[in-house]
Motif scaffolding. Structure first.
Motif, mmCIF file in Angstrom:
data_model
loop_
_atom_site.group_PDB
_atom_site.id
_atom_site.type_symbol
_atom_site.label_atom_id
_atom_site.label_comp_id
_atom_site.label_asym_id
_atom_site.label_seq_id
_atom_site.Cartn_x
_atom_site.Cartn_y
_atom_site.Cartn_z
ATOM 1 N N UNK A 1 14.829 51.390 33.290
ATOM 2 C CA UNK A 1 15.510 50.207 32.738
ATOM 3 C C UNK A 1 15.130 48.991 33.592
ATOM 4 N N UNK A 2 14.757 47.897 32.932
ATOM 5 C CA UNK A 2 14.418 46.669 33.667
ATOM 6 C C UNK A 2 15.539 46.274 34.627
ATOM 7 N N UNK A 3 15.154 45.663 35.731
ATOM 8 C CA UNK A 3 16.138 45.256 36.741
ATOM 9 C C UNK A 3 17.130 44.232 36.195
ATOM 10 N N UNK A 4 16.687 43.421 35.244
ATOM 11 C CA UNK A 4 17.555 42.360 34.747
ATOM 12 C C UNK A 4 18.153 42.676 33.372
ATOM 13 N N UNK A 5 17.997 43.890 32.906
ATOM 14 C CA UNK A 5 18.587 44.327 31.641
ATOM 15 C C UNK A 5 20.050 44.712 31.910
ATOM 16 N N UNK A 6 21.008 44.242 31.099
ATOM 17 C CA UNK A 6 22.410 44.626 31.318
ATOM 18 C C UNK A 6 22.621 46.142 31.338
ATOM 19 N N UNK A 7 21.751 46.877 30.656
ATOM 20 C CA UNK A 7 21.868 48.345 30.680
ATOM 21 C C UNK A 7 21.743 48.896 32.103
#
Ligand code: FES
Length: 581
Positions: free
Chosen positions: A227-233
């Motif tokens: 999961x991307x570092x800046x994705x809320x997930x």
């Protein structure tokens, strides 16, 4: 209103600190109260450590403060007490000569913080390359229930319409800049594009590889490493890890229950299927060693012979980690090679690998290829032996040039990194496309710390002639984002008496990857007349001295000899928790 302290059955380790009626219990409760914790509220509940490698000296881990807060929300929601603490943080960019020099120090930091404090279970917050393996090594030795949560990769960025992969494309454009194919102005533009988001390198470099390894070993929640570092997930996953670690503390499911020999085999299979970083070989061997297992280099080759490389990701392929995540990530890849895995292994979900993979699904077959259309049929990483590397050397076949995998050529030797830097760009350098570039004295003891210097730049004069790859060989490592026909981790290293120290310019070297051979074609009687040049000891005291005195060679994962358990007694040793501080 203060309630009377109830003597707990010693269900949790932390009870030893907090729930005695004596003055030590008083003192420890008082200390906890002084940081604003209502001790009474958490009686009978576990204490969850949050080992945070956040640091402004490590840009890749800069989002971990937010991740820690999310983990705390999960721990509190599950009714336990979270206590966050800092650890050493190792950023690949700033730490010199190499973050690898300090991996073992960070592992010791994590182990001893867990051992010496009132912690029942721990969430390990990692990201940049060495932080993940160091935490798993420390947690394996402390053997308290543990979950790893990474910060995730950077969002992809673009330059002039082209998606840029961290590291991998930097090397490409650096070569273009060195040879005058792009301007100074374009080079500065690229600098801005490379740092337009936060998180780890967004190709399948060492950080993403090691996070995938944590998933494959069963130490990270499935599907979360990518999961991307800046994705809320990312924060939702961290909160879920906070809830999950409380369940692990309650059931006392430990790293030694999860990271079994079968789990390491699964991780090696996944490493090969993602075309992951060569650095993972060292780290997996080191983590296994902490649990008393020998993971021989040969095992990577054995499993490699039947494991296809399926992830079409830079530097072995074309996509970035975000596309991998959107295509199903590690669970989808594991499901594709499920027939090669031991799916009965238990994981931190308290479920087996099989249960974790039940709903996995590949959504883009160009990113995670089917078995019928692999990126490489088998052997993404190969282990070589021969007179130049009797204890082994490695090469990332999936990122090498197929036409160079069988190659014989004359050596051009650089006695160390400084020598290489001083001469590689010289127009007078006697070098041709078939030359084998050899770099000595860059191994674990040599520098010390085995830096990522193995991808020796192609000499600019050859680049201008269109040469894009050459056989290169050293006792160093290579960035997980790098590519090329680069033989690494030659073992024993030159500084430990390896034959590599005796190679001279003009000697012929033969690389034969299909037959897993690496040989110096010089007669034994000639070699017998050669002596390695004596090199002054550069580190006389402090941690680098400790490192050079105790580091094991690459085939044993470069851990310290005294950190690996040598006997069953050392493996299960737990220091008693008694007395005053
Ligand atoms: Fe930190 Fe690549 S430099 S993850």
């Amino acid at each position: 209103m203060t309630r009377p302290i109830q003597i707990q059955t010693r269900r949790y380790r932390s009870s030893e600190w907090f729930y005695g009626r004596d003055e030590l219990g008083f003192q420890n409760r008082s200390a906890l109260r002084s940081i604003g914790v209502d001790v009474d509220r958490y009686q009978g509940r576990p204490v969850i450590g949050i080992a945070n490698s956040w640091s402004e000296l490590n840009n890749c881990n800069i989002t971990l403060r937010d991740v820690a807060e999310a983990v705390k929300r999960g721990v509190l929601a599950a009714g336990a007490l979270p206590l966050e603490f800092p650890t050493i943080s190792l950023g690949e960019e700033f730490t010199k000569p190499s973050a690898m020099l300090y991996r073992n120090l960070m592992a010791m930091d994590v182990e001893e913080m867990l051992r010496s404090n009132p912690i029942d279970a721990v969430v390990l917050l990692s990201n940049c390359d060495k932080t993940g393996p160091a935490q798993l090594m420390g947690a394996a030795s402390a053997n308290l229930p543990a979950i790893q949560v990474n910060a995730g990769p950077r969002a992809p960025f673009e330059w002039r319409g082209e998606q840029i992969g961290s590291g991998t494309d930097l090397w490409k454009y650096w070569d273009q800049f060195r040879t005058g194919q792009i301007s100074e102005e374009q080079w500065r533009e690229l600098e801005h594009c490379m740092s337009c988001s936060q998180g780890a390198c967004n190709v399948m470099g060492t950080a993403s590889t090691m996070s995938a390894m944590a998933e494959a070993l069963g130490m990270m929640l499935p599907g979360t490493s990518t999961i991307d570092a800046t994705d809320p997930d990312r924060l939702i996953a961290a909160e879920a890890a906070g809830r999950r670690i409380v369940a692990l503390a309650e059931t006392n499911l430990r790293p030694s229950d999860i990271m079994t020999p079968a789990a390491f085999d699964n991780a090696v299979r996944v490493l090969l299927a993602i075309g992951g970083s060569t650095n993972a070989i060292l780290h997996l061997i080191a983590i296994a060693g902490r649990l008393g297992y020998t993971l021989p280099l040969a095992r990577f080759d054995e499993l490699g012979s039947t494991t296809p490389c399926l992830a079409n990701l830079k530097p072995s392929g074309v996509h970035l980690v975000r596309q991998f995540h959107l295509s199903g990530g590690v669970p989808a890849l594991m499901q594709t090679i499920e027939h090669h895995l031991d799916t009965t292994c238990l994981t931190i979900t308290s479920q087996t690998v099989a249960a974790n993979l039940a709903n996995a699904n590949v959504t883009d077959p160009d990113v995670i290829r089917p078995l019928t259309n692999p990126v490489l049929g088998a052997g993404a990483l190969a282990v070589l032996t021969g007179n130049l590397a009797p204890l082994g050397a490695v090469i990332k076949v999936s990122a090498a040039s197929p036409n160079l995998l069988v190659h014989e050529g004359p050596a051009l030797v650089f006695s160390d990194y400084e020598d290489m830097l001083a001469r590689i760009e010289s127009p007078d350098l006697e070098v041709a496309a078939d030359t084998v570039l050899v770099l000595q004295n860059c191994g674990p003891r040599g520098v010390p710390g085995m830096p990522e210097w193995g991808a020796i730049p192609i000499p600019a004069k050859l680049q201008r002639q269109g040469v894009t790859d050459m056989v290169r060989l050293s006792d160093a490592r290579m960035s997980g984002t790098s590519y090329g026909t680069v033989v690494l981790h030659v073992c024993p290293e030159a500084a430990a008496g390896g034959l590599l120290a005796l190679v001279q310019t003009g000697d012929r070297i033969k690389l034969d990857v299909p037959n897993r051979r690496l040989d110096l074609l010089v007669a034994p009687e000639v070699l017998a007349t050669r002596q390695p040049k004596p090199r002054p000891r550069t580190h006389l005291r402090g941690y680098p001295r400790l490192y050079t005195d105790h580091v094991l060679q690459a085939d044993e994962g470069c851990d310290f000899d005294f950190l690996r358990p040598r006997t069953e007694e050392e493996l299960v040793f737990v220091p008693p928790i008694v007395g005053r501080s």
